[in-house]
Design a protein around this motif. Structure first.
Motif, PDB file in Angstrom:
ATOM      1  N   GLY A   1       1.034  -0.835   0.258  1.00  0.00           N
ATOM      2  CA  GLY A   1       0.355  -0.017   0.252  1.00  0.00           C
ATOM      3  C   GLY A   1       1.046   1.100   0.161  1.00  0.00           C
ATOM      4  O   GLY A   1       0.365   2.043   0.003  1.00  0.00           O
ATOM      5  N   LEU A   2       2.076   1.543  -0.105  1.00  0.00           N
ATOM      6  CA  LEU A   2       2.926   2.116  -0.016  1.00  0.00           C
ATOM      7  C   LEU A   2       3.242   3.000  -1.735  1.00  0.00           C
ATOM      8  O   LEU A   2       3.486   4.449  -1.749  1.00  0.00           O
ATOM      9  CB  LEU A   2       4.697   1.925   0.156  1.00  0.00           C
ATOM     10  CG  LEU A   2       4.749   1.090   0.859  1.00  0.00           C
ATOM     11  CD1 LEU A   2       5.994   1.057   1.187  1.00  0.00           C
ATOM     12  CD2 LEU A   2       4.114   1.927   2.363  1.00  0.00           C
ATOM     13  N   ILE A   3       3.114   2.509  -2.719  1.00  0.00           N
ATOM     14  CA  ILE A   3       2.274   3.630  -3.645  1.00  0.00           C
ATOM     15  C   ILE A   3       1.301   2.717  -4.875  1.00  0.00           C
ATOM     16  O   ILE A   3       0.195   1.590  -4.263  1.00  0.00           O
ATOM     17  CB  ILE A   3       3.199   3.285  -5.036  1.00  0.00           C
ATOM     18  CG1 ILE A   3       3.651   1.618  -5.007  1.00  0.00           C
ATOM     19  CG2 ILE A   3       4.242   3.616  -4.401  1.00  0.00           C
ATOM     20  CD1 ILE A   3       5.174   1.454  -6.455  1.00  0.00           C
ATOM     21  N   ASP A   4       0.631   3.536  -5.000  1.00  0.00           N
ATOM     22  CA  ASP A   4      -1.023   3.468  -6.217  1.00  0.00           C
ATOM     23  C   ASP A   4      -0.875   2.472  -7.395  1.00  0.00           C
ATOM     24  O   ASP A   4      -1.431   1.572  -8.265  1.00  0.00           O
ATOM     25  CB  ASP A   4      -1.521   4.732  -6.222  1.00  0.00           C
ATOM     26  CG  ASP A   4      -2.385   5.218  -5.162  1.00  0.00           C
ATOM     27  OD1 ASP A   4      -2.243   4.475  -3.956  1.00  0.00           O
ATOM     28  OD2 ASP A   4      -2.196   6.294  -4.309  1.00  0.00           O
ATOM     29  N   LYS A   5       0.181   3.395  -8.595  1.00  0.00           N
ATOM     30  CA  LYS A   5       1.135   2.568  -8.955  1.00  0.00           C
ATOM     31  C   LYS A   5       2.268   3.068 -10.315  1.00  0.00           C
ATOM     32  O   LYS A   5       3.411   2.854  -8.907  1.00  0.00           O
ATOM     33  CB  LYS A   5       0.175   3.822 -10.302  1.00  0.00           C
ATOM     34  CG  LYS A   5       0.962   4.789 -10.529  1.00  0.00           C
ATOM     35  CD  LYS A   5      -0.068   5.869 -11.768  1.00  0.00           C
ATOM     36  CE  LYS A   5       0.561   7.121 -11.172  1.00  0.00           C
ATOM     37  NZ  LYS A   5       0.730   8.060 -12.359  1.00  0.00           N
ATOM     38  N   PRO A   6       2.631   1.613 -10.501  1.00  0.00           N
ATOM     39  CA  PRO A   6       3.821   1.274 -10.462  1.00  0.00           C
ATOM     40  C   PRO A   6       5.196   1.918 -10.551  1.00  0.00           C
ATOM     41  O   PRO A   6       4.151   3.099 -11.736  1.00  0.00           O
ATOM     42  CB  PRO A   6       4.114   0.529 -11.574  1.00  0.00           C
ATOM     43  CG  PRO A   6       2.520   0.001 -11.973  1.00  0.00           C
ATOM     44  CD  PRO A   6       1.391   0.619 -11.221  1.00  0.00           C
ATOM     45  N   LEU A   7       5.640   1.956 -10.511  1.00  0.00           N
ATOM     46  CA  LEU A   7       7.226   3.249 -10.757  1.00  0.00           C
ATOM     47  C   LEU A   7       7.869   3.282 -11.526  1.00  0.00           C
ATOM     48  O   LEU A   7       8.465   2.319 -11.713  1.00  0.00           O
ATOM     49  CB  LEU A   7       8.278   3.236  -8.692  1.00  0.00           C
ATOM     50  CG  LEU A   7       7.872   3.638  -7.677  1.00  0.00           C
ATOM     51  CD1 LEU A   7       8.956   3.171  -7.283  1.00  0.00           C
ATOM     52  CD2 LEU A   7       6.638   4.616  -7.459  1.00  0.00           C
TER      53      LEU A   7
END
Length: 303
Positions: A155-161
């Motif tokens: 849950g640290l990011i919403d979409k891939p980096l």
């Protein structure tokens, strides 16, 4: 004396013949090829420096030397790529050495038993092919790779980096991992050879751990450190597998250009000239590095 010299030359002759066949002759062929040109499938064997002129691409307009001393090079695409390759290889080398030295130090001074097991564990990644190891990093850093999937799951990011892959940093990190063992092992050997009584003497004379490291351990391990730098820096400059898989357009290195010139571009003479230019640049940098570190000074003299 003459018979001893002759005997010595005879003993060396097989090695010299192998070196001549495997190193000198291919190099001479490459140098010769670099002064030829190619017209589609026809190799023109007339001597010319056209390929080297193409590499350096001198400007055809007046240049303000004081404002821009490098302005004489109008389109130094090959030199730009060579410089980029040197920077990425140098970054990878520094990263490898900074990571390898503590590991080698730990093995040499902290591990008392089963050192062979530790050494085998270090070499385990190298039991697979170089291509697979680089491709593994593509899987790790990819859009749907291990890192992005893990961060999304947490849950640290919403979409891939998107910046993890296809950039110079990805190339540098992958090169650092791929060549790590070539730095750890020579540094470990040099640390292992250090006479422990010298460290005890430094301690008896009042040196703390940090001062003892910089006055005794680091100077005596310098041969291994130099070997590690050379073993990592020289081959990584010409690497083309890593930039191809994880570099993208921003991570293209001189090795990719050389491969393309010999392959798709069908211009082997220009590829040979670029190879010779890169070889000379690397040799110059290596000589400068060896001059700066002072290999002529006996190890430990400054301790």
């Amino acid at each position: 004396m003459r018979s001893e010299s002759l005997r010595g030359y005879l003993l060396l002759s097989p090695a010299l013949l192998v070196m001549a066949a495997m190193l000198v002759l291919p190099l001479l062929a490459l140098i010769t090829l670099s002064f030829w040109t190619q017209d589609y499938f026809t190799l023109i064997k007339d001597f010319t420096v056209k390929n080297y002129a193409t590499i350096f691409a001198l400007a055809d307009r007046p240049v303000d030397f004081f404002a821009n001393p490098f302005g004489m090079f109008e389109k130094p695409i090959y030199l730009t790529l060579l410089w980029r390759s040197i920077k990425m290889s140098l970054s990878a080398t520094i990263l490898v050495v900074l990571l390898a030295y503590p590991m080698a130090y730990f093995l040499a001074f902290s591990v008392k038993r089963h050192k062979l097991v530790w050494l085998i564990l270090i070499t385990v990644p190298f039991w697979t092919s170089y291509l697979l190891r680089v491709f593994a990093w593509k899987v790790i850093l990819g859009f749907n790779g291990v890192i992005n999937s893990g961060l999304i799951s947490l849950g640290l990011i919403d979409k891939p980096l998107e910046f993890l892959l296809y950039n110079p940093i990805a190339v540098t990190g992958t090169l650092a991992h791929s060549w790590a063992a070539f730095a750890i092992l020579p540094i470990y050997v040099s640390l292992e050879k250090i006479d422990k009584s010298l460290l005890e003497a430094a301690t008896d004379l009042g040196d703390g751990p940090l001062r003892r490291f910089f006055r005794v351990t680091l100077p005596l391990s310098m041969p291994g450190l130099i070997a590690a730098v050379l073993l990592v820096f020289i081959p990584t400059v010409g690497d083309y597998i890593t930039p191809t898989l994880v570099g993208g357009t921003e991570g293209v290195m001189i090795g990719n250009i050389i491969q393309s010139l010999f392959g798709k571009a069908n211009n082997a003479p220009l590829g040979a000239a670029v190879s010779i230019t890169a070889m000379l640049a690397i040799t110059l940098l290596v000589c400068l590095f060896l001059k700066l570190v002072g290999t002529g000074r006996p190890a430990g003299k400054g301790a």
